[in-house]
Enzyme design. Structure first.
Site, PDB file in Angstrom:
ATOM      1  NE  ARG A  83       7.566  -1.361  10.308  1.00  0.00           N
ATOM      2  CZ  ARG A  83       6.446  -1.138   9.626  1.00  0.00           C
ATOM      3  NH1 ARG A  83       6.472  -0.456   8.494  1.00  0.00           N
ATOM      4  NH2 ARG A  83       5.298  -1.588  10.057  1.00  0.00           N
ATOM      5  CE  LYS A 108      -2.014  -1.032   3.948  1.00  0.00           C
ATOM      6  NZ  LYS A 108      -1.460  -2.320   4.372  1.00  0.00           N
TER       7      LYS A 108
HETATM    8  P1  ADP Z   1       1.780  -2.178   8.054  1.00  0.00           P
HETATM    9  O1  ADP Z   1       0.729  -1.689   7.111  1.00  0.00           O
HETATM   10  O2  ADP Z   1       2.996  -2.668   7.355  1.00  0.00           O
HETATM   11  O3  ADP Z   1       1.268  -3.089   9.110  1.00  0.00           O
HETATM   12  P2  ADP Z   1       1.952   0.456   9.233  1.00  0.00           P
HETATM   13  O4  ADP Z   1       3.206   1.203   9.094  1.00  0.00           O
HETATM   14  O5  ADP Z   1       0.770   0.901   8.462  1.00  0.00           O
HETATM   15  O6  ADP Z   1       2.358  -1.024   8.901  1.00  0.00           O
HETATM   16  O7  ADP Z   1       1.516   0.369  10.769  1.00  0.00           O
HETATM   17  C1  ADP Z   1       2.397  -0.047  11.774  1.00  0.00           C
HETATM   18  C2  ADP Z   1       1.697  -0.100  13.121  1.00  0.00           C
HETATM   19  O8  ADP Z   1       1.173   1.200  13.454  1.00  0.00           O
HETATM   20  C3  ADP Z   1       0.471  -1.005  13.193  1.00  0.00           C
HETATM   21  O9  ADP Z   1       0.811  -2.348  13.437  1.00  0.00           O
HETATM   22  C4  ADP Z   1      -0.306  -0.371  14.350  1.00  0.00           C
HETATM   23  O10 ADP Z   1       0.238  -0.708  15.597  1.00  0.00           O
HETATM   24  C5  ADP Z   1      -0.077   1.103  14.141  1.00  0.00           C
HETATM   25  N1  ADP Z   1      -1.140   1.716  13.310  1.00  0.00           N
HETATM   26  C6  ADP Z   1      -0.990   2.288  12.073  1.00  0.00           C
HETATM   27  N2  ADP Z   1      -2.172   2.742  11.601  1.00  0.00           N
HETATM   28  C7  ADP Z   1      -3.098   2.438  12.560  1.00  0.00           C
HETATM   29  C8  ADP Z   1      -4.505   2.627  12.674  1.00  0.00           C
HETATM   30  N3  ADP Z   1      -5.222   3.216  11.696  1.00  0.00           N
HETATM   31  N4  ADP Z   1      -5.117   2.173  13.793  1.00  0.00           N
HETATM   32  C9  ADP Z   1      -4.431   1.590  14.793  1.00  0.00           C
HETATM   33  N5  ADP Z   1      -3.117   1.370  14.748  1.00  0.00           N
HETATM   34  C10 ADP Z   1      -2.437   1.790  13.647  1.00  0.00           C
END
Ligand code: ADP
Length: 211
Positions: free
Chosen positions: A155, A13
């Site tokens: 990460r 994404k």
């Molecule tokens: P990925 O899509 O690779 O899982 P992201 O960088 O989008 O990673 O998100 C990493 C972490 O940030 C998630 O595992 C969560 O803990 C937190 N996070 C991100 N966006 C949200 C959201 N909309 N609601 C709750 N937690 C979120």
């Protein structure tokens, strides 16, 4: 134009978002990136969010909703935004509707679990630039000869235990959003197992732009 990118972790994404923002004249809002920046800055939000993130759990809705609302109200979002990683729960999607943020299209990235696990475990982040690379022999983008391997880190939530937990969390808390947006006639499915170029053109086609 406001878009939502929905899909499991590792589906690409963020990578697709980076590639289409310019073409669409919109900005990318990644709640994951915003949260990681808060953790690095040691802000009150960052301190609260860190433990959840490292364990692969979702950060509580009220924190993320406040973060998103503040970000999307800024002037650079006037022409639109790609929300990458938000909403991730039904209450977050409802909060978006309540805040009257219009959603033009939801792109749903489809990818099987075994591919997700393989991709995420090979993902590395460049310490100073934040650029994403893959150390898998079949992964993209590969770190070039100019990238020092010592400058790449994994990460905490890309470690095997956290990956498994993120998938469980995704199926349980985020996947219900597929029906939520399908019922509103906003969902477009794309195949996230194909090469990046195909994902980009499918995404642009779903938004009504040229691929
Ligand atoms: P990925 O899509 O690779 O899982 P992201 O960088 O989008 O990673 O998100 C990493 C972490 O940030 C998630 O595992 C969560 O803990 C937190 N996070 C991100 N966006 C949200 C959201 N909309 N609601 C709750 N937690 C979120």
């Amino acid at each position: 134009m406001n878009l939502i990118f929905l899909g499991p972790p590792g589906a690409g994404k963020g990578t697709v978002a980076q590639q289409v923002t310019e073409k669409l004249g919109v900005v990318q809002i990644s709640t994951g990136d915003l949260l990681r920046a808060a953790v690095r800055a040691g802000s009150e939000l960052g301190v609260k969010a860190k433990g959840y993130m490292d364990a692969g759990e979702l950060v509580p809705d009220d924190l993320v909703i406040a973060l998103l609302k503040e970000r999307i109200a800024r002037p650079d979002c006037e022409r639109g935004a790609i929300m990458d990683g938000f909403p991730r729960t039904i209450p977050q999607a409802e909060a978006l509707e309540k805040a009257e943020v219009p959603v033009d299209r939801v792109i749903n990235f489809n990818l099987p679990d075994d591919v997700i696990i393989h991709r995420l475990s090979g993902r590395r982040v460049h310490r100073s630039s934040g650029a994403i690379y893959s150390i898998n022999s079949d992964g993209v983008p590969q770190p070039g000869p100019d990238v020092n391997p010592d400058d790449l880190y994994q990460r905490d939530d890309d470690k095997p235990e956290a990956i498994r937990n993120r998938l469980v969390v995704y199926r349980k808390q985020t996947e219900p959003l597929i029906d939520f947006y399908r019922q509103r006639g906003l969902l477009s499915d794309i195949d996230a197992a194909q090469p990046l170029e195909g994902m980009i053109s499918d995404t642009l086609a779903a938004t009504g732009s040229q691929g």
